[in-house]
Design a protein around this motif. Structure first.
Motif, short mmCIF file in Angstrom:
data_model
loop_
_atom_site.label_atom_id
_atom_site.label_comp_id
_atom_site.label_asym_id
_atom_site.label_seq_id
_atom_site.Cartn_x
_atom_site.Cartn_y
_atom_site.Cartn_z
N GLU A 231 -36.94 -58.22 62.19
CA GLU A 231 -36.98 -59.68 62.04
C GLU A 231 -38.01 -60.09 61.00
O GLU A 231 -37.77 -61.01 60.20
CB GLU A 231 -37.29 -60.33 63.38
CG GLU A 231 -37.24 -61.85 63.33
CD GLU A 231 -37.34 -62.49 64.69
OE1 GLU A 231 -37.58 -63.71 64.74
OE2 GLU A 231 -37.15 -61.78 65.70
N HIS A 235 -37.31 -62.43 57.60
CA HIS A 235 -38.00 -63.68 57.28
C HIS A 235 -38.77 -63.56 55.96
O HIS A 235 -38.88 -64.55 55.21
CB HIS A 235 -38.93 -64.08 58.42
CG HIS A 235 -38.21 -64.70 59.57
ND1 HIS A 235 -37.93 -66.05 59.63
CD2 HIS A 235 -37.66 -64.16 60.69
CE1 HIS A 235 -37.26 -66.32 60.74
NE2 HIS A 235 -37.08 -65.19 61.41
N GLY A 254 -32.67 -62.62 60.91
CA GLY A 254 -33.21 -61.71 61.91
C GLY A 254 -32.76 -60.29 61.66
O GLY A 254 -32.22 -59.97 60.59
N ASP A 255 -32.98 -59.43 62.65
CA ASP A 255 -32.49 -58.06 62.51
C ASP A 255 -30.97 -58.06 62.72
O ASP A 255 -30.37 -59.06 63.11
CB ASP A 255 -33.20 -57.12 63.48
CG ASP A 255 -33.00 -57.48 64.94
OD1 ASP A 255 -31.99 -58.13 65.28
OD2 ASP A 255 -33.88 -57.13 65.75
N THR A 258 -29.37 -59.15 66.13
CA THR A 258 -29.61 -60.57 66.41
C THR A 258 -28.68 -61.45 65.60
O THR A 258 -28.08 -62.41 66.12
CB THR A 258 -31.07 -60.92 66.09
OG1 THR A 258 -31.94 -60.17 66.95
CG2 THR A 258 -31.34 -62.41 66.30
#
Length: 298
Positions: A231, A235, A254-255, A258
């Motif tokens: 994540e 970002h 996000g990852d 996600t």
């Protein structure tokens, strides 16, 4: 939750320090990746005079991308029809369809994709007249003009090639209703107007009239998303792309798991028939990694 088919919208993110050639090579690599990883279609946009966007000539870019692939659908997301003569667009895309049968999509929008000054230059002072241009384009591609129409005797070339599927693009309810009334598939720009998605798709389905091209509504939703291995990395990529910590409404960052889960939820909430992912990051390797993490065959 059932994940809708996934596709890609490429605006060819361009870093001035590395130049347009590098950005176009990155798109070439990305369309090959998209095909190998099971994405349904790969569209390119039309923007003019934007320093960090290299997508300005969709038909030219589509010809190249389709030539380096063999199965994925390649198309325009979209041609800004107000800037162009409908017959020219029809002939460009009939030629593309002839070169790559069954693999070309033509999405059209009513925006300029440019500043007012550039739009005036593109149109050479002629009025935009989008609705009339759209009707003319549809007739050139898939039908004929009624007797007495000023274009009734004109046929596009190559005449023996059926036109590719015509899509309506938009970010509001007026475009949605027009797509429905004409029986066209509709691509909603959630990445530009997330708050308007539910209303626009409802307007599209409510106004839909079956056509020779489409028997029931088909709604594609384009979503801004950035995935990375962590994540924090995702970002960081968003910040490098000029996005503040308070992300734009509707953007998913996000990852991989996600973001995949968020896209599935959004697809269910909107009843989307297809999700098209927009990942505007300037690091080509990071962009490839993002799509790899989200791909159907990951």
């Amino acid at each position: 939750m059932v994940q809708s088919p996934l596709s890609i919208l490429d605006l060819v993110p361009l870093v001035p320090s590395t130049g347009a050639a590098a950005a176009l090579r990155a798109s070439t690599d990305l369309v090959r990746l998209a095909e190998s990883r099971g994405f349904r279609r790969y569209w390119v946009g039309e923007h003019h005079g934007v320093p960090n966007v290299g997508a300005s000539a969709p038909a030219v870019l589509i010809a190249h991308l389709a030539a380096v692939t063999s199965t994925i659908r390649v198309g325009a997301g979209g041609v800004m029809l107000s800037n162009h003569a409908p017959m020219v667009v029809a002939e460009q895309f009939a030629t593309l369809e002839g070169l790559h049968p069954g693999r070309i999509d033509l999405g059209v929008g009513s925006a300029a994709g440019a500043t007012a000054e550039i739009a005036e230059t593109l149109r050479q002072g002629a009025p935009a007249g989008f609705a009339g241009k759209l009707a003319d384009l549809a007739a050139f591609l898939h039908g004929s003009f009624p007797p007495g129409h000023r274009h009734a005797g004109i046929r596009v070339s190559p005449a023996a090639v059926p036109g590719p599927p015509l899509w309506m693009l938009g970010a509001g309810e007026s475009s949605a209703r027009l797509a429905g009334e004409l029986g066209l598939p509709y691509a909603f720009a959630h990445h530009l107007n997330a708050a308007g998605a539910e209303g626009a798709l409802a307007a599209y389905r409510g106004s839909f009239r079956p056509s020779a091209r489409l028997s029931q509504p088909y709604g594609l939703v384009s979503v801004a998303a950035i995935a990375a291995d962590t994540e924090a990395q995702a970002h960081q990529l968003a910040r490098a792309a000029g996005l503040p910590d308070d992300l734009p409404d509707g953007m998913v960052v996000g990852d991989g798991p996600t973001v995949r889960a968020a896209l599935a939820v959004l697809s269910d909430e909107l009843g989307a028939d297809e999700i098209m992912i927009v990942t505007n990051v300037f690091d080509a390797a990071a962009r490839r990694r993002s799509y790899t993490l989200l791909a159907p065959f990951s």
